[in-house]
Design an enzyme around this catalytic site. Sequence first.
Site, PDB file in Angstrom:
ATOM      1  N   HIS B  65      71.206 -27.415 -84.744  1.00 10.47           N
ATOM      2  CA  HIS B  65      70.360 -27.682 -83.587  1.00 10.47           C
ATOM      3  C   HIS B  65      70.599 -26.653 -82.474  1.00 10.47           C
ATOM      4  O   HIS B  65      69.668 -26.183 -81.817  1.00 10.47           O
ATOM      5  CB  HIS B  65      70.642 -29.112 -83.093  1.00 10.47           C
ATOM      6  CG  HIS B  65      69.992 -29.454 -81.793  1.00 10.47           C
ATOM      7  ND1 HIS B  65      70.696 -29.493 -80.611  1.00 10.47           N
ATOM      8  CD2 HIS B  65      68.706 -29.741 -81.483  1.00 10.47           C
ATOM      9  CE1 HIS B  65      69.866 -29.807 -79.635  1.00 10.47           C
ATOM     10  NE2 HIS B  65      68.660 -29.970 -80.133  1.00 10.47           N
ATOM     11  N   GLU B  68      68.870 -23.528 -83.369  1.00 10.29           N
ATOM     12  CA  GLU B  68      67.428 -23.665 -83.107  1.00 10.29           C
ATOM     13  C   GLU B  68      67.112 -23.315 -81.647  1.00 10.29           C
ATOM     14  O   GLU B  68      66.187 -22.560 -81.352  1.00 10.29           O
ATOM     15  CB  GLU B  68      66.988 -25.105 -83.420  1.00 10.29           C
ATOM     16  CG  GLU B  68      65.558 -25.446 -83.038  1.00 10.29           C
ATOM     17  CD  GLU B  68      65.462 -26.764 -82.277  1.00 10.29           C
ATOM     18  OE1 GLU B  68      65.043 -26.739 -81.103  1.00 10.29           O
ATOM     19  OE2 GLU B  68      65.813 -27.824 -82.850  1.00 10.29           O
ATOM     20  N   HIS B  69      67.922 -23.853 -80.719  1.00  8.20           N
ATOM     21  CA  HIS B  69      67.705 -23.544 -79.298  1.00  8.20           C
ATOM     22  C   HIS B  69      67.803 -22.045 -79.029  1.00  8.20           C
ATOM     23  O   HIS B  69      67.034 -21.501 -78.242  1.00  8.20           O
ATOM     24  CB  HIS B  69      68.769 -24.255 -78.446  1.00  8.20           C
ATOM     25  CG  HIS B  69      68.375 -25.614 -77.990  1.00  8.20           C
ATOM     26  ND1 HIS B  69      68.272 -25.943 -76.659  1.00  8.20           N
ATOM     27  CD2 HIS B  69      68.043 -26.731 -78.680  1.00  8.20           C
ATOM     28  CE1 HIS B  69      67.921 -27.213 -76.551  1.00  8.20           C
ATOM     29  NE2 HIS B  69      67.765 -27.716 -77.762  1.00  8.20           N
ATOM     30  N   GLU B 140      70.634 -32.749 -73.027  1.00 10.40           N
ATOM     31  CA  GLU B 140      69.789 -33.320 -74.084  1.00 10.40           C
ATOM     32  C   GLU B 140      70.562 -34.440 -74.801  1.00 10.40           C
ATOM     33  O   GLU B 140      70.022 -35.519 -75.058  1.00 10.40           O
ATOM     34  CB  GLU B 140      69.378 -32.225 -75.083  1.00 10.40           C
ATOM     35  CG  GLU B 140      68.400 -32.723 -76.142  1.00 10.40           C
ATOM     36  CD  GLU B 140      67.972 -31.643 -77.122  1.00 10.40           C
ATOM     37  OE1 GLU B 140      68.451 -30.494 -77.005  1.00 10.40           O
ATOM     38  OE2 GLU B 140      67.151 -31.955 -78.006  1.00 10.40           O
TER      39      GLU B 140
END
Lengths: 421, 422
Positions: B65, B68-69, B140
């Site tokens: 993840h 991905e950012h 997040e």
Amino acid sequence: MQIDRREIMPQVYLTHLRAGQFKTGLISAQLVTPLSRDTAAANALLPAVLYRGTTRFPDMEQLCAQLDRMYGAEVSPTVRKRGESQCVGFVMSFVDDALVGRGERLLERGASLLGELLLDPVTRSGRFLNEYVDGEKANLIDAIRAARNDKREWAELRLMQEMCASEPYGINRWGDEDSVRSLNNRKLFERYRDLLATSRLELLYCGAAEPAQVQEALQESFASLPRGAVPPLCAVVRRTAPAEPRLIEETMDVGQGKLSMGFRCGSDDVPALILANLLFGGSSNSKLFMNVREKLSLCYYASSVYARAKGIITVSSGVESRNAQRAQSEILTQLRAVQEGQWEDWELAAALAAARSALQSLGDSQGALENYYLGQNATGQFESAEELIGRLDAVTPERIRAAAESVALDTVYFLHGKEDT
Amino acid sequence: MELTCYPRLGEEVVRHILPNGLTVCVVKKPGFRQKYALLATRYGGMDLRFRQGGTWVDTPAGIAHYLEHKMFDTAEGNALQELALRGAEPNAFTSNAMTAYYFDSTEHFIPNLKTLLSFVSVPYFTAESVAKEQGIIAQEIGMIEDDPGWQVYKNLVRALYPDSPAAIPVAGSVESIRHITADTLYACHRAFYTPSNMCLVAVGDVDSSDIIAAAQEILPAEGGTPIERDYGGGSGSVTPLTERTMEVAQPQFLAGFRCPDAPEGLERLRTNVIGDLAVDMLMGESSPLYSRLYAAGLINASFECGFDLLPGVAYVYAGGESADSAAVLDAVRQEAARVVSEGVDEDYYQRLRRAMFGASLKGLNSFESIALSMVEGCFHGFDAYRFPEIFDTVCKEDVLRFIRQNICDAPAALSVVQPKEE
């Protein structure tokens, strides 16, 4: 897309969107009524109670069985707020006849079921069934309370309640808990009769069928709709922001704080405000995203929404409590930048491209089309997506600056953890 | 290049495998303005332990993840701006078993596609840019952890599959992401973002040869070697009840039944169809059980149920808001036993099959769901558009067998979030 709009019965409008590319047809039937504290809860309860059963399909199991037989047609009871109006009814979608054989006539069957849901509920001694009313009252109370579960949504809801406390717009689309509790079967049934007779009915179809076929099916299904005196659509209340913004702080047991800020837009230049909002916080290239998130790493989200029917911009962000002040002042700094015309050419080009693309692709989703045209129809405007694109293209930087200049902070709402100060 | 027509769906798909191993699927959609592209790699939150060059490598939770950012950063700045100028707003998500990047645009589709292919295949991070992302991702994580729906889900998977990396949050924890550096991100990109581990899907009124040419031009010529991953034993015992309290209005729950893993290939699609039908037959909106529970006020419109398949993980779930979730779970178990012993009415079964077929057709309106089903098919070796044929061959007995094996005889777990006492 071919758009046709006509009044097919007194105060019953049919918006017909002809589109052959979908696997489904969609029909929406929405009663449009003024949002008011006295009736909001009862109006919101009605679609849920009506969805429990009709004369022909008197309980959920039989109703769902009918939907299953129609190749999994879907019906959703809907309760929405558009401007100062409340819109309640049903949205139905069903597979296009071309995919299951012409003989199925799913459009006619769908229209007829929709008419039954709205006009022919199962009754006992001239009322709804008590168990349906009681069950749905409990569910509606649960739903009103459940708004607290999603903290972002809760902060946005509380902001609107506080900021528009003296306007219909500040009323929860579901009404409030006490009003729901005080409803009984008799009062609800009276409200039902009244709502049917005095509301404008907005019908919308989107799919491959010809306008004449759709009109005929709907006219037949809604023939028994009672028609009384239908008041004109409510005008939107426009207020100016107070000289000093109001600040509201509340606590809950949360890890992350939620900051919501409400602004009033003085200008009526809608296309310029759409672009001003996109520059400010309406996309992932906006000033809020690039600065509050990417540059300062203060939050995962900081974005703004422009409610054009009401002339309000809201900013929403999730931040750690200790950073809330910093985030708030950075948000205001970024608004000032838009007001002063401080943006690069690419930022404006990106804002315009985003607005154009969103409007152009509206026609690719039946749900988005329904939502867009309900927003228009319920607030007495009529502008197609194509017309709005034309008006956006003509906006100058001066107009954006002037429109942004009219945006003023009204209310700040901050939700944070109990230990934070 | 291979064109397949699906007359029962009114669809056409072009499939092509490039010399570097990338699978390209182009789904033609005349009449739509929007054009959509999705580039996915078979690498998600679960892929924490894998073999590289003969040795097993362990990576921090949340790394897929995090990567991905950071993929949106380019040497020139940020890919978002380049795409925005051409009217495309890209986005990405990381799930348990996949990371996907996508955009839609009405204009300049091929230049936008090239930008997508380029920023996903060329990593660019620095120590500073990686450190800066920690604040954003920590927020997040904070947002997700406050979400009661996420908490019941996380605790359910943990209860059903204690040894599986599926039980570890995809985003990791504030603690675990501190161990992520630019070097680990580069290493994971090298291992998993190889064309042979990826799939590109384009949907819309597009020309397939343009798409294939763009992929050939931008992506590396070499494919990469398959990576062996360790998904744990999946043998730990199921925890029957997990409870926690949060600031919620009503109790929320999710009940789950641990099912055997599904095979790859077309059988996987078949298992999915049977699983969905079984869940629907037992407790879907038109089932007798749903009506009964709804009328008794034990469930409300928030009730949801389904069948989920992940690598090494399969479970039936049901949940929503309920004041007495244990009673709901009991009722599901009893109904499953009744259905298995008494059987079901053929009419009821045919009606459900018809409804589910209609729902699958409806899914073909959404470009995103089309693209995701193409990727699932590519990663698991089946053609997702063969569902009408599957519906033809599945029978009532298959569905009853599924209920017996996966609900009646399966270990169950209940995960509950209770409101805080005032």
